[in-house]
Structure formats: C-alpha cells, structure tokens
Design an enzyme around this catalytic site. Structure first.
Site, PDB file in Angstrom:
ATOM      1  N   HIS A 361       0.826  -1.195   0.000  1.00 18.01           N
ATOM      2  CA  HIS A 361       0.000   0.000   0.000  1.00 18.01           C
ATOM      3  C   HIS A 361       0.867   1.254   0.000  1.00 18.01           C
ATOM      4  O   HIS A 361       0.663   2.185  -0.772  1.00 18.01           O
ATOM      5  CB  HIS A 361      -0.834  -0.048   1.278  1.00 18.01           C
ATOM      6  CG  HIS A 361      -2.035   0.813   1.210  1.00 18.01           C
ATOM      7  ND1 HIS A 361      -3.123   0.601   1.983  1.00 18.01           N
ATOM      8  CD2 HIS A 361      -2.301   1.886   0.473  1.00 18.01           C
ATOM      9  CE1 HIS A 361      -4.019   1.512   1.718  1.00 18.01           C
ATOM     10  NE2 HIS A 361      -3.541   2.311   0.799  1.00 18.01           N
ATOM     11  N   ARG A 468     -10.457  -2.563 -13.420  1.00 16.52           N
ATOM     12  CA  ARG A 468     -10.483  -3.881 -12.777  1.00 16.52           C
ATOM     13  C   ARG A 468     -11.608  -3.873 -11.745  1.00 16.52           C
ATOM     14  O   ARG A 468     -11.628  -3.012 -10.866  1.00 16.52           O
ATOM     15  CB  ARG A 468      -9.158  -4.179 -12.093  1.00 16.52           C
ATOM     16  CG  ARG A 468      -7.973  -4.327 -13.030  1.00 16.52           C
ATOM     17  CD  ARG A 468      -6.706  -4.553 -12.217  1.00 16.52           C
ATOM     18  NE  ARG A 468      -5.596  -5.040 -12.998  1.00 16.52           N
ATOM     19  CZ  ARG A 468      -4.558  -4.287 -13.379  1.00 16.52           C
ATOM     20  NH1 ARG A 468      -4.506  -3.022 -13.045  1.00 16.52           N
ATOM     21  NH2 ARG A 468      -3.570  -4.815 -14.076  1.00 16.52           N
ATOM     22  N   ARG A 504     -13.758  -4.325 -17.140  1.00 15.67           N
ATOM     23  CA  ARG A 504     -13.479  -5.759 -17.291  1.00 15.67           C
ATOM     24  C   ARG A 504     -14.360  -6.538 -16.326  1.00 15.67           C
ATOM     25  O   ARG A 504     -14.484  -6.176 -15.159  1.00 15.67           O
ATOM     26  CB  ARG A 504     -12.005  -6.021 -16.994  1.00 15.67           C
ATOM     27  CG  ARG A 504     -11.619  -7.474 -17.173  1.00 15.67           C
ATOM     28  CD  ARG A 504     -10.132  -7.675 -17.006  1.00 15.67           C
ATOM     29  NE  ARG A 504      -9.746  -7.585 -15.609  1.00 15.67           N
ATOM     30  CZ  ARG A 504      -8.484  -7.688 -15.187  1.00 15.67           C
ATOM     31  NH1 ARG A 504      -7.504  -7.844 -16.059  1.00 15.67           N
ATOM     32  NH2 ARG A 504      -8.199  -7.613 -13.914  1.00 15.67           N
ATOM     33  N   GLU A 602      -4.343 -12.821 -23.131  1.00 13.32           N
ATOM     34  CA  GLU A 602      -3.358 -12.984 -22.060  1.00 13.32           C
ATOM     35  C   GLU A 602      -2.982 -14.445 -21.830  1.00 13.32           C
ATOM     36  O   GLU A 602      -2.290 -14.771 -20.880  1.00 13.32           O
ATOM     37  CB  GLU A 602      -3.855 -12.326 -20.771  1.00 13.32           C
ATOM     38  CG  GLU A 602      -5.257 -12.692 -20.343  1.00 13.32           C
ATOM     39  CD  GLU A 602      -5.725 -11.913 -19.106  1.00 13.32           C
ATOM     40  OE1 GLU A 602      -4.907 -11.250 -18.462  1.00 13.32           O
ATOM     41  OE2 GLU A 602      -6.922 -11.988 -18.800  1.00 13.32           O
ATOM     42  N   ASN A 625       0.886  -8.862 -18.608  1.00 13.20           N
ATOM     43  CA  ASN A 625       1.322  -9.443 -17.328  1.00 13.20           C
ATOM     44  C   ASN A 625       1.096 -10.955 -17.331  1.00 13.20           C
ATOM     45  O   ASN A 625       1.990 -11.739 -17.048  1.00 13.20           O
ATOM     46  CB  ASN A 625       0.557  -8.836 -16.142  1.00 13.20           C
ATOM     47  CG  ASN A 625       0.605  -7.323 -16.136  1.00 13.20           C
ATOM     48  OD1 ASN A 625       1.483  -6.740 -16.750  1.00 13.20           O
ATOM     49  ND2 ASN A 625      -0.325  -6.694 -15.452  1.00 13.20           N
ATOM     50  N   ASP A 626      -0.127 -11.337 -17.649  1.00  9.77           N
ATOM     51  CA  ASP A 626      -0.411 -12.772 -17.677  1.00  9.77           C
ATOM     52  C   ASP A 626       0.192 -13.438 -18.903  1.00  9.77           C
ATOM     53  O   ASP A 626       0.693 -14.555 -18.820  1.00  9.77           O
ATOM     54  CB  ASP A 626      -1.929 -13.022 -17.642  1.00  9.77           C
ATOM     55  CG  ASP A 626      -2.436 -12.982 -16.211  1.00  9.77           C
ATOM     56  OD1 ASP A 626      -1.781 -13.576 -15.340  1.00  9.77           O
ATOM     57  OD2 ASP A 626      -3.465 -12.328 -15.961  1.00  9.77           O
ATOM     58  N   ARG A 636       4.132 -14.913 -11.975  1.00  5.42           N
ATOM     59  CA  ARG A 636       4.463 -13.492 -11.862  1.00  5.42           C
ATOM     60  C   ARG A 636       4.649 -13.027 -10.424  1.00  5.42           C
ATOM     61  O   ARG A 636       5.145 -11.930 -10.186  1.00  5.42           O
ATOM     62  CB  ARG A 636       3.407 -12.641 -12.582  1.00  5.42           C
ATOM     63  CG  ARG A 636       2.023 -12.732 -12.006  1.00  5.42           C
ATOM     64  CD  ARG A 636       0.997 -12.176 -13.001  1.00  5.42           C
ATOM     65  NE  ARG A 636       0.454 -10.893 -12.595  1.00  5.42           N
ATOM     66  CZ  ARG A 636      -0.655 -10.371 -13.085  1.00  5.42           C
ATOM     67  NH1 ARG A 636      -1.333 -11.004 -14.033  1.00  5.42           N
ATOM     68  NH2 ARG A 636      -1.104  -9.223 -12.670  1.00  5.42           N
ATOM     69  N   CYS A 673      -2.733  -3.373 -22.216  1.00  4.24           N
ATOM     70  CA  CYS A 673      -3.069  -2.832 -20.895  1.00  4.24           C
ATOM     71  C   CYS A 673      -2.271  -3.453 -19.756  1.00  4.24           C
ATOM     72  O   CYS A 673      -2.501  -3.164 -18.601  1.00  4.24           O
ATOM     73  CB  CYS A 673      -4.563  -2.963 -20.619  1.00  4.24           C
ATOM     74  SG  CYS A 673      -5.092  -4.662 -20.432  1.00  4.24           S
TER      75      CYS A 673
END
Ligand code: PEP
Ligand code: MG
Length: 753
Positions: A361, A468, A504, A602, A625-626, A636, A673
């Site tokens: 955070h 997201r 999404r 992805e 990323n994926d 990851r 993205c």
C-alpha cells in the site's frame, strides 16, 4: 565481571556509530581484565586484509594504518579457526608475526576472540600482555561475549557504508539494498516512526459494561473514518485514481460487516473492545495472508493498519507529536498511510520501509504522490538512524545512511536532473500523445475504484482502458448486489464521460480468491480463473453485467472486456449472456445501448487463435502481465523465478506481432493494458507494432507520452525490427536503452542519463 559486561553492552548499544562502539570496547575491556593492550582488527574482505580498527594500548596512529594480509599472523589464525586462541607466549608460536608499526613486539600474553555473525568471521578482538599470561576461563568467556556484541554493529556498519568510510576514506560507500518502489531520488533526514499501537499485545478481558465498550468502539471507528476523510481531502490533489481507490477500499473495510460487526459481536459475546478488535483483525487478515497474489496479500497489512488505528483511538492515545525535518525521509518497519498523511507534503522527500514490497500500500501511495521510496530494506537498523542524513534511490531501491561527500554530491546531481525532468513532463499534460510523424496513440488509464474526488490521471488520459472490478468484491463479505455494483460503475463512467471506459468483468479465482468463495487448487494459475468462473456461475456474471449495463444508461461510453479467454466458445457463451442481460433490461424498460465487447489476450492459446477470437468481438486488449507469465511459464508473483519474468523476452515480442497481425487481418483495434504499456522502454516496440492505444497506471502517462512525442512511427518500426532479431531479453533491453538514450530520454527509466 557480569556487572562490567552488562555496563559495557549498554554503553556499546548507545554508541553513536561503529567507531565509538569500538573505542568503548577496547577501553573498557582492557580495564576490566587489566590487560596491557586491547585492539580490534576487522576483516576487509574486498581488499583481502585485516585492518587495525581500534586500540587502547598501541600507538593510536596505527589505527587504520596497520593492515595485514588476510590469514596472516595470529589474527589470521583466530579468523581462520573461528575460535578463541589463548597463548601465554605468543612470540614462540609459529604463526607469530612481528608488526613493527604497532610496537607489539614486546607482548607475550595473547588472547584473540573471533567476531562472528552468521558463521562469518568479521574480525578479531585481541588482548595482549607484556608478561607471559594465561587468561582465565571467565576472562575468555567475557571477551567472547563482547566480541559477539560487536558483530551486529559491524554488520550494520558494513552494509551502511560506515565501515568502508572508516577503512578506505572517500571510496564509494556500500548501500543497503531494497526493492525499488517509487522512482526518484530523495535526500533528507531520517525520521523514524513506529506502529501506532501494538494490536497483537492486547490481552482478552471481560468488560465491566458491555454497552460502554460498544460505544467506545463505535466512536473509535468514526474517529478513524474522520481521519481518513481528512487525509483524503488533504491529499486528493496529489493522488491518482488508483491510489484514491485504495483509500476507498479502506473506507469500505471500515464499513464492512466483517471488521465492524465482527468486533461488535465479539464485544457482545463478552470480550472488551480492544480484545474483540484484535481477534477480528487477525481473522480478517488471515484470509488475505493466505492468498497467493502478492497484491492481495498486502491487503492483510491494510487490515492490520486499520486495526491499529482503531486501537489507538480506543486507547485514547494520540501518537506523540513527531518533529518532521524540512526534508523528511520517513523510515519505519511498517508505515501506514495515515502516518504518511501526518507529514506535511512539502516536507516529505522519501520513504524507506524495512518490510513490504512494490505492491505494498505504502509503495503504491508513494508512487501516486511522487515520493521516492524503497521497500524491503531489511538490513536497515531502524533504531539507529533517527536524525541521520539519508539518500533514497527509488530507481534502484537503494538506501545510503550518512553518505560520504562523493555519494551525496552525485545523488544531488541526479535529484536536480530529476526535478528538471518532472517539470518538463508537466508541460505535456494537455498535449496529445502523437508521434513526430503524426500517428495518434491515445493513452488510457488502468484503475480499480474511483472516488468522489477528482484525482490525477483523469485529465491526462483519453479514458479508462482497464477498469479492474475485483476490489469491491474482495473487500466485502459476500457478492455485492446489483445496485451496489451499479453505483460503483456509474461513478467511473460518469467521471470520464464522454471518454470511453473499458470495464473488465470479474477476474477472480486462482490466485485471487474471494474470502467468501473458497477454492483450493493445486495449480491456481492454471485453474478456475476469470471468465472460466463467471461462465460456470452465470448468476454472478449476469448480475455484474446487468449492473454495468444499467450504469451506462444515457452515457454510452462503456466498453466491456472479458478476462482469461482461452477458447472461442468462452467468448460465444459470454456474448450470449451479455445479450441476454441486455434483452432483459430492455424488457424491463431500460433504454440501454449494447456496448462494444472485447477480450483480453493474455493466454498463449488466444494468441494462436487471434483471428478466430477477433472475428467474435469488437476489440482486443493485450494483458502482457499474464501473457508473459504463461508464455515463459514463470509465476508473476514468485520471487524465486522473478529473474526469469521479463516482458521483453523475444517470445513475448513475437506473440505481440502475431496478435497485431491477426487483429489487423480482421480489422480490429488492439490495445495493450499490461504493465508493459507503461514502460517507456517498451514504447518503441508498441508503437512500432502499431497498437492502437495503450492503457497504464497514472504515474506512467506523461513518461510514455514524452517518448511517443519524441519518435516517429518509422523509427519505432526500425527499433522493433532490430529487437525481433535479438535472441534474449537482455539484448532487447540493451537495444531499447540505446534507442532511448539516442533521443536523450534515458532518464525516464534510470537516473543520471
Ligand atoms: C494482465 O494480465 O496483463 C492484466 C492487465 O491483467 P491483470 O494484471 O489484472 O491480471
Ligand atoms: Mg491478467
């Protein structure tokens, strides 16, 4: 002797620095055992020698000057054996070495004790006596104990650069390594902060008046809520949408049944408020702790931070007012968002945390506020740095404590360059992301939750490229109802209208389980994830789609995106459900346009079926990323294989080429993205490929825009072609770095260029 030991240890612990600690030791030990000489030799591994670092009894000028080759003499023997050596007559020992500089030729009695940390001998503590003398057992134990006391201080001095300074005046110092969490250079004074209250130390207790406990708890919660509001008001102008989203998540947690109602129930069941809170927080945090996803695991820290803040109010403790230096570097084992908020923004120049990671955070917040930060600096002895000058290198995740003049001035130069760059970037805010040969590549925002305030990133972006939807599902105790979801989506759609917002559908599962939707899988990344779950649970999917569609009424800026698609039937099934939800809503009398529908690319299977997928949707969005993790078979989130995870791997680049070509053949637009979209190094490749738009975190927008505005599409194609000729990620990276340096923008990804 025990009393002497206790006093010396205390004095050493209070020493200002290593030099002082060593001087205390040699003076006190010599006194305590009535020796003629006490010295400390430290091992300088880099230069392969033992250096006399402190002495009481030998010539003081010899300190720092007497240097023995590593392993030589009796010092070398103690070091080699890693055990004490006690000799009545050192001079008759075969390893005896006469060192003229110290004038030690006259000494017979010898006791040498190794200074050991983690099995490594760092130096030797030596006692000498003019006459023959055999040191007694208790004297040996005494010296060995003190030697072990020194080990910690020496290790710290070694990592902080203090020892290097003592040993090699002026030679660049060592740094404390950590994780790069927020780029930039911070130079300032360390202000150490501690957790506001220790929740784990709270005992159970039967309350005298349950009602009073309930009242106290509710008051504490509303005080924390007020603190949060105050903080959000004060900082909203520095935060981007993603960061504000995290605070919203905190607010949701404060309202959630689990935290508040759970504690109230425990109070009613007969525990006092602090004890009930401790149990509730522990239970809630355990759920997050158990998650594989690093980002979600970090949410356990949020729960604990919130718990501590509530406890502080319950205990009616207000933290002692901290004096913030003009240029404060906030240092702590764990720092909470509210503690950051206490520091006046203009005084905060850096953040250093001994725990945490890049998805903590605090790290996310630091990035949003533009404060350089290093996390996970585990070697930093927090208790010993208060008030010291510090440098935080947020590009490399390094921290220097009390830097020498050479390090300091080099970093000052980097910080000045950085400030100039930041100013220059601000001037791009209202300019289009357009290449020098006129190709427009709109930049969109990746975000999660959007708050009431108008955070950064809204004005600069062309809309939202990836919204997201997981967060509101995660911070609750059960699936949010259609109306609650709708309010969320409506807010983001309104905030950005008329610019498009790509929402999404739920991408939970596998590594991102919901606390109230248990699943245990041996291989979660290859398991029940994203659209696979929502298609198996049409009730969840339909509720979400209905909420999203209803939220778009009258705005018409919605685009729907499906995650984790690996086969065409998933797209067909999902489309059918979306059409069904739409038809139902029309029947119910709502006037809703059917939005464009897209899929995330992805999974490798989707790459190889790109045309078949493209035919069934309106647009494509690449989740690098994926895609990287699945193409390279590298988790990851797994630190053991983190070195292998690289989105510049030639296999990823080839996959991107195939995606763009397939989409072009079917006349569909492609966006990227994943994190790659926000990396200025990758901009050459993505522009060269001809992707239509990029979507990224707010912090990357201006940097990427700067690159786009400095290159032509033709040049980007050249760079891409060269990159496709490379055989590994390192070669691609070198090539891209050169290309970026070639246009004078190396500073966007590393300092000092
Ligand atoms: C991706 O996989 O690249 C992506 C953008 O989705 P997420 O990071 O949410 O999995
Ligand atoms: Mg993904």
């Amino acid at each position: 002797m025990l009393e002497a030991l206790r006093r010396i240890v205390q004095e050493v612990n209070n020493a200002r620095d290593l030099e002082q600690a060593l001087n205390i030791i040699v003076r006190r030990v010599k006194q305590a055992v009535s020796a003629d000489v006490c010295s400390v030799y430290l091992n300088d591994f880099e230069n392969h020698r033992h250096i006399l670092q402190a002495t009481d009894g030998l010539r003081p000028e010899a300190v720092g000057r007497v240097r023995l080759e590593l392993g030589r003499g009796l010092i070398g023997l103690v070091s080699e054996r890693a055990e004490p050596i006690n000799l009545d007559d050192a001079m008759s020992h075969p390893r005896y070495l006469c060192v003229i500089d110290t004038g030690e030729s006259q000494y017979h009695g010898f006791l040498g004790a190794p200074i050991i940390q983690n099995r490594k001998v760092l130096g030797v503590l030596v006692l000498r006596q003019r006459e023959r003398r055999h040191f007694g057992d208790d004297e040996v134990t005494f010296v060995v104990t003190l030697a072990s006391q020194l080990a910690g201080a020496i290790t710290y001095a070694r990592t902080s650069g203090e020892l290097a300074r003592l040993q090699h005046d002026g030679i660049p110092q060592r740094f404390l390594p950590g994780l790069a969490a927020s780029s930039g250079i911070g130079i300032g004074q360390a202000v150490v902060i501690y957790p506001p209250a220790d929740l784990d130390a709270v005992p159970d207790r039967v309350p005298e008046h349950i009602d009073a406990e309930l009242d106290d708890f509710e008051t504490a919660v509303s005080q924390v809520r007020a603190d949060l509001e105050r903080f959000m008001q004060r900082t909203s102008s520095h935060l981007n949408a993603e960061d504000v989203a995290l605070f919203d998540a905190w607010r949701l947690m404060l309202e959630s049944d689990t935290l508040v109602d759970g504690t109230l129930a425990r109070i009613r069941a007969g525990n006092w408020a602090p004890g009930a809170l401790r149990e509730t927080v522990a239970e809630h945090a355990r759920v997050f702790d158990a998650m594989d996803d690093a980002y979600l695991r970090e949410r356990a820290t949020d729960v604990r931070d919130l718990g501590r803040s509530i406890l502080m109010h319950l205990e009616k403790r207000t933290a002692a007012p901290v004096q913030y230096a003009q240029r404060t570097i906030l240092v702590g084992e764990s720092i909470s968002a509210l503690q950051i908020a206490e520091v006046p923004r203009e005084k905060l120049v850096g953040l250093v945390c001994t725990g945490g990671s890049g998805s903590s955070h605090v790290a996310i917040l630091a990035r949003g506020m533009g404060v350089p930060a290093a996390m996970g600096v585990s070697d930093l002895p927090v208790g010993r740095v208060e008030g010291r000058e510090m440098v935080v290198d947020g590009y490399r995740g390094r921290v220097y404590v009390s830097p020498g003049p050479a390090v300091r001035s080099e970093y000052q130069r980097l910080a000045d360059d950085d400030a100039a760059l930041t100013n220059e970037l601000q001037s791009l805010r209202h300019l289009p992301a357009e290449t020098t040969d006129g190709a427009l590549v709109p930049l969109y925002l990746n975000t999660g939750l959007v708050s009431e305030s108008r955070p950064l990133g809204i004005e600069e972006s062309a809309g939202v490229g990836l919204y997201r939807t997981e967060l509101p599902f995660i911070v609750r105790d059960s699936f949010p109802a259609e109306a609650a979801q709708m309010a969320n989506y409506r807010h983001v759609l309104e905030l950005f209208a008329p610019r498009p917002v790509t929402i999404r559908t739920l991408d939970i599962g596998g590594d991102k389980p919901l606390p109230y939707f248990p699943m245990h899988e041996a291989n979660p990344f290859l398991g029940w994830r994203g659209v696979r779950i929502t298609l198996d649970h049409p009730e969840i999917f339909l509720t979400q789609v209905r909420a999203i569609l209803r939220a778009s009424i009258g705005l018409n800026n919605l685009r729907l995106l499906l995650p984790m698609v690996s086969t065409v039937s998933e797209v067909e099934d999902a489309r059918q459900l979306i059409h069904r939800a739409h038809a139902e809503l029309l029947e119910e009398g709502y006037q809703i346009q059917l939005p464009p529908i897209g899929v995330m690319i992805e999974v490798p299977a989707a790459v190889y079926q790109i045309e078949a997928l493209a035919r069934r949707v309106d647009f494509l969005s690449v989740g690098t990323n994926d895609l990287t993790q699945y193409l390279l078979a590298v988790d990851r989130n797994n630190a053991h294989v983190a070195k292998l995870y690289d989105e510049l791997h030639p296999a990823v680049l080839r996959a991107l080429v195939q995606i763009v070509e397939g989409a072009r053949a079917q006349d569909r637009e492609v966006s990227v993205c994943g994190e790659m979209a926000g990396d200025p190094l990758a901009t050459f490749l993505l522009i060269g490929l001809g992707v239509h738009s990029l979507s990224m975190g707010a912090g990357s927008l201006l940097r990427v825009k700067r690159v786009i505005r400095s290159i032509s599409r033709a040049r980007a194609r050249e760079v891409l072609k060269a990159a496709l000729g490379c055989e590994d990620a390192a070669a691609v990276r070198r090539l891209l770095m050169e290309a970026l340096d070639g246009i004078g923008l190396g500073a966007l990804v590393r300092p000092g260029k």
